[in-house]
Scaffold this active site. Sequence first.
Site, PDB file in Angstrom:
ATOM      1  N   SER A   1     -37.861 -99.052 -22.146  1.00 53.12           N
ATOM      2  CA  SER A   1     -37.952-100.507 -21.957  1.00 53.12           C
ATOM      3  C   SER A   1     -38.444-101.172 -23.234  1.00 53.12           C
ATOM      4  CB  SER A   1     -38.867-100.845 -20.781  1.00 53.12           C
ATOM      5  OG  SER A   1     -40.159-100.321 -20.994  1.00 53.12           O
TER       6      SER A   1
ATOM      7  N   TYR B   1     -37.019-102.664 -17.543  1.00 53.88           N
ATOM      8  CA  TYR B   1     -37.921-101.603 -17.099  1.00 53.88           C
ATOM      9  C   TYR B   1     -37.199-100.268 -17.175  1.00 53.88           C
ATOM     10  CZ  TYR B   1     -35.887-100.827 -12.400  1.00 53.88           C
ATOM     11  OH  TYR B   1     -35.063-100.494 -11.366  1.00 53.88           O
ATOM     12  N   CYS B   2     -37.976 -99.180 -17.108  1.00 59.86           N
ATOM     13  CA  CYS B   2     -37.380 -97.853 -17.185  1.00 59.86           C
ATOM     14  C   CYS B   2     -38.114 -96.905 -16.236  1.00 59.86           C
ATOM     15  CB  CYS B   2     -37.335 -97.350 -18.612  1.00 59.86           C
ATOM     16  SG  CYS B   2     -38.888 -97.434 -19.486  1.00 59.86           S
ATOM     17  N   ARG B   3     -38.458 -95.720 -16.732  1.00 63.10           N
ATOM     18  CA  ARG B   3     -38.983 -94.695 -15.826  1.00 63.10           C
ATOM     19  C   ARG B   3     -40.440 -94.907 -15.479  1.00 63.10           C
ATOM     20  NH1 ARG B   3     -35.855 -90.105 -19.260  1.00 63.10           N
ATOM     21  NH2 ARG B   3     -33.898 -90.129 -18.085  1.00 63.10           N
ATOM     22  N   GLY B   4     -41.117 -95.765 -16.207  1.00 57.82           N
ATOM     23  CA  GLY B   4     -42.516 -95.995 -15.892  1.00 57.82           C
ATOM     24  C   GLY B   4     -43.363 -95.993 -17.151  1.00 57.82           C
TER      25      GLY B   4
END
Lengths: 219, 219
Positions: free
Chosen positions: B187, B178-181
């Site tokens: 991601s 996952y990453c910032r959204g």
Amino acid sequence: MSTERMWKDQLYLEFARVGKSLSSPKRLEILDLLSQGPKSVDVLSKTTEMSIANVSQHLQTLLEARLVRFTKKGTFVIYELADPAISDFMLSLHSVCEKQLIEIRRIKAEFLQHNGSAEPIQLDVLLERMERGEVILLDVRPKDEYETDHIPGAISIPIEELEKHLSSLPTGKDIVAYCRGPYCLMSSEAVEIMKTRGINAHRLNEGVHEWRQFTEHLQ
Amino acid sequence: MSTERMWKDQLYLEFARVGKSLSSPKRLEILDLLSQGPKSVDVLSKTTEMSIANVSQHLQTLLEARLVRFTKKGTFVIYELADPAISDFMLSLHSVCEKQLIEIRRIKAEFLQHNGSAEPIQLDVLLERMERGEVILLDVRPKDEYETDHIPGAISIPIEELEKHLSSLPTGKDIVAYCRGPYCLMSSEAVEIMKTRGINAHRLNEGVHEWRQFTEHLQ
DNA sequence: ACGTTATTCAATTGATTAATTGAATTATTG
DNA sequence: CAATAATTCAATTAATCAATTGAATAACGT
């Protein structure tokens, strides 16, 4: 410029479509009014004291951002929020603004004091007293706003008709008046009117949307 | 013009201070980046591919609206959100935008497809599988963002270092990155890298703020 | 078909905003 | 104290925005 950068720029341009709609004080006021129920251009013009042409232009901007939609009723164009989530969003926008900008609290305090307003009743206290049947909750907004949505148990007497209907209020109970929410003065004015007549009245700061958000947090 | 009208106008001018900050795509991106943790002007400039002077001017606007604040660290000015509620607000702004502007979903879909992205794992499914110890959750954001806040149980391997650290990943478990959204591609890129190495990897659409909002809704 | 009512559109004007460029400022280091 | 790095400021330019004004449009009633 990478394709990812172009994608990001495109995406944020879309987000800014909504953002731009929120950059005008006039459009924010229109959105708040529409949170209370559908309205025509003429009604919005009169309530905000803007020209009809100007209101119409701002509505086109809000349409462009898909925050509002309209239906036609004869020669009237009735605008409404495009989705109930937008009034929830307005609540969170106002919440952030009040938290970050102390000027807002100062402006409110100055004006409520100028208006002779006493401290409002707390929402939780109101709900308890309503449950015990101790108070009458009065909705002093226009009747069409009451019909759109209101705090359950409230009686509707638009403020323009309050003087005429004071005698029909039940005796022996406190009266609590509410209106569109924290940025509306109708409840404060209604309390002044009733106190002038010797009625023990208080105002509620919250409107129907704030009430709903509050009760949803209790679950 | 009545005193009530002047009061309303004054009030909405204040609300519009925040609204104006949200009218620029660049400022919205800066706010999203600061939601992931404090950053310097230089870091924001590089990440957004804007000039340092331009970033600085946008930051002054955000300061003026009290959405950000700063501390100094040597010659570095470190900007951060003025309050955690502002990243919650950004979530609700994005939510309204996605709901009202179908263009956003189209742009996202087009780019994720272009990026070769498969369907992401559902957040609730991820949480179940993490509880059963079936998956490894990988945070591929910069390490300082992980240190600011991250989904509990996640391991941090910034995407620039992913290739180097693939061998250190536990075997026998699926990997979820996952990453910032939802508006970040790290991601998706991380999953491509791992799949190239024969690792069974998936991406999570949500970031840490969306995760927290999701888990708060479960209570 | 015409007059009326409600609304929208288009052009104009003045104000505001965003990006750029180069200068100025601030903090640190040697 | 001077050089450097990081940031901010100021001026400029082009683009965008908001309100006004008058014309145009849409829907209705007679």
